[in-house]
Design a protein around this motif. Structure first.
Motif, PDB file in Angstrom:
ATOM      1  N   HIS A  35     -31.866   1.406 -13.251  1.00 24.73           N
ATOM      2  CA  HIS A  35     -31.230   1.298 -14.563  1.00 24.73           C
ATOM      3  C   HIS A  35     -31.007  -0.163 -14.920  1.00 24.73           C
ATOM      4  O   HIS A  35     -31.051  -1.042 -14.057  1.00 24.73           O
ATOM      5  CB  HIS A  35     -29.888   2.046 -14.571  1.00 24.73           C
ATOM      6  CG  HIS A  35     -28.933   1.568 -13.529  1.00 24.73           C
ATOM      7  ND1 HIS A  35     -29.011   1.978 -12.214  1.00 24.73           N
ATOM      8  CD2 HIS A  35     -27.888   0.704 -13.583  1.00 24.73           C
ATOM      9  CE1 HIS A  35     -28.056   1.401 -11.514  1.00 24.73           C
ATOM     10  NE2 HIS A  35     -27.356   0.606 -12.322  1.00 24.73           N
ATOM     11  N   ILE A  36     -30.748  -0.370 -16.203  1.00 25.17           N
ATOM     12  CA  ILE A  36     -30.384  -1.708 -16.686  1.00 25.17           C
ATOM     13  C   ILE A  36     -29.047  -1.589 -17.398  1.00 25.17           C
ATOM     14  O   ILE A  36     -28.906  -0.840 -18.368  1.00 25.17           O
ATOM     15  CB  ILE A  36     -31.430  -2.286 -17.672  1.00 25.17           C
ATOM     16  CG1 ILE A  36     -32.841  -2.220 -17.099  1.00 25.17           C
ATOM     17  CG2 ILE A  36     -31.060  -3.731 -18.026  1.00 25.17           C
ATOM     18  CD1 ILE A  36     -33.940  -2.577 -18.100  1.00 25.17           C
ATOM     19  N   HIS A  37     -28.059  -2.324 -16.882  1.00 26.66           N
ATOM     20  CA  HIS A  37     -26.795  -2.483 -17.596  1.00 26.66           C
ATOM     21  C   HIS A  37     -27.066  -3.485 -18.713  1.00 26.66           C
ATOM     22  O   HIS A  37     -27.666  -4.544 -18.466  1.00 26.66           O
ATOM     23  CB  HIS A  37     -25.725  -3.070 -16.669  1.00 26.66           C
ATOM     24  CG  HIS A  37     -25.343  -2.186 -15.537  1.00 26.66           C
ATOM     25  ND1 HIS A  37     -24.458  -1.147 -15.679  1.00 26.66           N
ATOM     26  CD2 HIS A  37     -25.710  -2.187 -14.235  1.00 26.66           C
ATOM     27  CE1 HIS A  37     -24.293  -0.555 -14.520  1.00 26.66           C
ATOM     28  NE2 HIS A  37     -25.048  -1.162 -13.623  1.00 26.66           N
ATOM     29  N   VAL A  38     -26.647  -3.173 -19.938  1.00 25.94           N
ATOM     30  CA  VAL A  38     -26.952  -4.048 -21.069  1.00 25.94           C
ATOM     31  C   VAL A  38     -25.722  -4.192 -21.965  1.00 25.94           C
ATOM     32  O   VAL A  38     -25.071  -3.202 -22.299  1.00 25.94           O
ATOM     33  CB  VAL A  38     -28.133  -3.492 -21.907  1.00 25.94           C
ATOM     34  CG1 VAL A  38     -28.520  -4.443 -23.027  1.00 25.94           C
ATOM     35  CG2 VAL A  38     -29.343  -3.192 -21.036  1.00 25.94           C
ATOM     36  N   THR A  39     -25.437  -5.431 -22.356  1.00 23.06           N
ATOM     37  CA  THR A  39     -24.375  -5.652 -23.334  1.00 23.06           C
ATOM     38  C   THR A  39     -24.884  -5.184 -24.697  1.00 23.06           C
ATOM     39  O   THR A  39     -26.106  -5.151 -24.930  1.00 23.06           O
ATOM     40  CB  THR A  39     -24.009  -7.148 -23.433  1.00 23.06           C
ATOM     41  OG1 THR A  39     -25.143  -7.865 -23.937  1.00 23.06           O
ATOM     42  CG2 THR A  39     -23.568  -7.723 -22.096  1.00 23.06           C
ATOM     43  N   ASP A  53     -39.592   4.861 -16.063  1.00 19.38           N
ATOM     44  CA  ASP A  53     -38.430   5.722 -15.950  1.00 19.38           C
ATOM     45  C   ASP A  53     -37.154   4.947 -15.609  1.00 19.38           C
ATOM     46  O   ASP A  53     -36.381   5.324 -14.735  1.00 19.38           O
ATOM     47  CB  ASP A  53     -38.701   6.816 -14.909  1.00 19.38           C
ATOM     48  CG  ASP A  53     -37.801   8.026 -15.078  1.00 19.38           C
ATOM     49  OD1 ASP A  53     -37.279   8.234 -16.194  1.00 19.38           O
ATOM     50  OD2 ASP A  53     -37.604   8.748 -14.088  1.00 19.38           O
ATOM     51  N   VAL A  54     -36.938   3.824 -16.313  1.00 20.32           N
ATOM     52  CA  VAL A  54     -35.744   2.998 -16.136  1.00 20.32           C
ATOM     53  C   VAL A  54     -34.786   3.324 -17.279  1.00 20.32           C
ATOM     54  O   VAL A  54     -35.141   3.220 -18.448  1.00 20.32           O
ATOM     55  CB  VAL A  54     -36.088   1.488 -16.167  1.00 20.32           C
ATOM     56  CG1 VAL A  54     -34.830   0.647 -15.970  1.00 20.32           C
ATOM     57  CG2 VAL A  54     -37.153   1.148 -15.128  1.00 20.32           C
ATOM     58  N   VAL A  55     -33.563   3.723 -16.940  1.00 21.53           N
ATOM     59  CA  VAL A  55     -32.606   4.120 -17.972  1.00 21.53           C
ATOM     60  C   VAL A  55     -31.778   2.912 -18.433  1.00 21.53           C
ATOM     61  O   VAL A  55     -31.378   2.086 -17.628  1.00 21.53           O
ATOM     62  CB  VAL A  55     -31.695   5.272 -17.492  1.00 21.53           C
ATOM     63  CG1 VAL A  55     -30.784   4.858 -16.367  1.00 21.53           C
ATOM     64  CG2 VAL A  55     -30.889   5.858 -18.641  1.00 21.53           C
ATOM     65  N   ILE A  56     -31.597   2.830 -19.731  1.00 17.92           N
ATOM     66  CA  ILE A  56     -30.771   1.787 -20.342  1.00 17.92           C
ATOM     67  C   ILE A  56     -29.334   2.310 -20.419  1.00 17.92           C
ATOM     68  O   ILE A  56     -29.095   3.441 -20.860  1.00 17.92           O
ATOM     69  CB  ILE A  56     -31.258   1.455 -21.772  1.00 17.92           C
ATOM     70  CG1 ILE A  56     -32.687   0.916 -21.755  1.00 17.92           C
ATOM     71  CG2 ILE A  56     -30.283   0.497 -22.472  1.00 17.92           C
ATOM     72  CD1 ILE A  56     -32.844  -0.451 -21.139  1.00 17.92           C
ATOM     73  N   ARG A  57     -28.383   1.465 -20.008  1.00 15.68           N
ATOM     74  CA  ARG A  57     -26.961   1.812 -20.080  1.00 15.68           C
ATOM     75  C   ARG A  57     -26.246   0.693 -20.831  1.00 15.68           C
ATOM     76  O   ARG A  57     -26.117  -0.408 -20.311  1.00 15.68           O
ATOM     77  CB  ARG A  57     -26.392   2.011 -18.681  1.00 15.68           C
ATOM     78  CG  ARG A  57     -27.074   3.179 -17.955  1.00 15.68           C
ATOM     79  CD  ARG A  57     -26.656   3.306 -16.524  1.00 15.68           C
ATOM     80  NE  ARG A  57     -25.216   3.495 -16.429  1.00 15.68           N
ATOM     81  CZ  ARG A  57     -24.547   3.375 -15.299  1.00 15.68           C
ATOM     82  NH1 ARG A  57     -25.168   3.060 -14.179  1.00 15.68           N
ATOM     83  NH2 ARG A  57     -23.245   3.553 -15.288  1.00 15.68           N
ATOM     84  N   VAL A  58     -25.838   0.968 -22.052  1.00 14.08           N
ATOM     85  CA  VAL A  58     -25.229  -0.049 -22.912  1.00 14.08           C
ATOM     86  C   VAL A  58     -23.712   0.120 -22.932  1.00 14.08           C
ATOM     87  O   VAL A  58     -23.197   1.216 -23.157  1.00 14.08           O
ATOM     88  CB  VAL A  58     -25.771   0.041 -24.357  1.00 14.08           C
ATOM     89  CG1 VAL A  58     -25.104  -0.992 -25.255  1.00 14.08           C
ATOM     90  CG2 VAL A  58     -27.286  -0.122 -24.380  1.00 14.08           C
ATOM     91  N   SER A  59     -23.006  -1.000 -22.708  1.00 18.71           N
ATOM     92  CA  SER A  59     -21.548  -1.005 -22.817  1.00 18.71           C
ATOM     93  C   SER A  59     -21.054  -2.435 -22.943  1.00 18.71           C
ATOM     94  O   SER A  59     -21.635  -3.353 -22.357  1.00 18.71           O
ATOM     95  CB  SER A  59     -20.907  -0.363 -21.581  1.00 18.71           C
ATOM     96  OG  SER A  59     -19.499  -0.536 -21.599  1.00 18.71           O
ATOM     97  N   GLU A  60     -19.963  -2.594 -23.679  1.00 21.64           N
ATOM     98  CA  GLU A  60     -19.341  -3.915 -23.775  1.00 21.64           C
ATOM     99  C   GLU A  60     -18.697  -4.313 -22.450  1.00 21.64           C
ATOM    100  O   GLU A  60     -18.352  -5.466 -22.243  1.00 21.64           O
ATOM    101  CB  GLU A  60     -18.308  -3.957 -24.910  1.00 21.64           C
ATOM    102  CG  GLU A  60     -17.112  -3.052 -24.730  1.00 21.64           C
ATOM    103  CD  GLU A  60     -17.370  -1.584 -25.066  1.00 21.64           C
ATOM    104  OE1 GLU A  60     -16.553  -0.741 -24.650  1.00 21.64           O
ATOM    105  OE2 GLU A  60     -18.384  -1.268 -25.729  1.00 21.64           O
ATOM    106  N   LYS A  61     -18.568  -3.370 -21.516  1.00 22.66           N
ATOM    107  CA  LYS A  61     -17.997  -3.662 -20.197  1.00 22.66           C
ATOM    108  C   LYS A  61     -19.028  -4.199 -19.212  1.00 22.66           C
ATOM    109  O   LYS A  61     -18.694  -4.571 -18.099  1.00 22.66           O
ATOM    110  CB  LYS A  61     -17.359  -2.398 -19.607  1.00 22.66           C
ATOM    111  CG  LYS A  61     -16.183  -1.889 -20.404  1.00 22.66           C
ATOM    112  CD  LYS A  61     -15.647  -0.612 -19.792  1.00 22.66           C
ATOM    113  CE  LYS A  61     -14.497  -0.065 -20.631  1.00 22.66           C
ATOM    114  NZ  LYS A  61     -14.009   1.207 -20.107  1.00 22.66           N
TER     115      LYS A  61
END
Length: 187
Positions: free
Chosen positions: A120-124, A154-162
């Motif tokens: 996964h990729i943590h993304v602002t 199959d890499v999931v994007i995870r968007v959060s200001e945290k």
């Protein structure tokens, strides 16, 4: 836009209750080093993860404590100790693998909670705009060193200001791409 790729080695997330069973009443995790994700850290505390075939000693606990216990292993780790661990996003532990955690003061049997973390990729939110991606979107990422370049699908994007923007892969995946430290989305 290129972004950081980090290898997420085997580790454990525990609840406060599990921490106290393993290390004693009132015990608190101690920070060894901060991680790239804000507020997250590798602790000095270690446990043994016991499976049906054998065990993995000296496995790091990441802090702070969470609302559910979770053990993240590579597929190779899980197979080596006899655990069937599904590939899942963090937090999706229903029906996942079982193990025993052993600490200096006690042990805890987990009926579920062992997973192979889905890459996964943590993304602002700001970087999501720059990358042209949305939360839960599935993308492909090119990365890798000389002779070991590859494209992870199959890499999931995870968007959060945290979050801080960084891709997480496990040790099996890291070995496949010679420990890549940066990647970029390919369309």
């Amino acid at each position: 836009m290129k972004f950081l790729v980090e290898t997420s080695a085997r580790h454990v997330h525990v609840t406060k209750e599990t921490l106290e069973t393993l290390f004693g009443a009132g015990f608190e995790l101690t920070v060894k080093k901060p991680l790239s994700q804000p507020g997250q850290y590798a602790s000095n505390e270690r446990v043994t993860v016991v499976g049906p075939k054998k065990e993995l000693a000296n496995v790091s606990i990441l802090g702070p404590c969470r609302s559910a216990d979770q053990v993240e292993l590579s597929a190779t780790d899980a197979r080596s100790i006899g655990i069937v661990a599904p590939v899942r996003e963090s937090g999706d532990i229903a029906g996942s693998g079982a193990c025993k955690l052993v600490g200096p003061c006690g042990e805890v049997e987990l009926k579920e909670g062992v997973i192979v973390a889905k890459r996964h990729i943590h993304v602002t939110p700001e970087d999501a705009v720059k990358l042209g991606v949305a939360d839960k979107e599935i993308v492909k990422v090119a990365c890798g060193g000389e002779g070991r370049k590859l494209i992870f699908d199959d890499v999931v994007i995870r968007v959060s200001e945290k979050f801080a923007t960084a891709m997480h892969i496990d040790t099996d995946e890291s070995n496949a791409c010679s420990g890549a430290t940066e990647g970029e989305i390919v369309k």
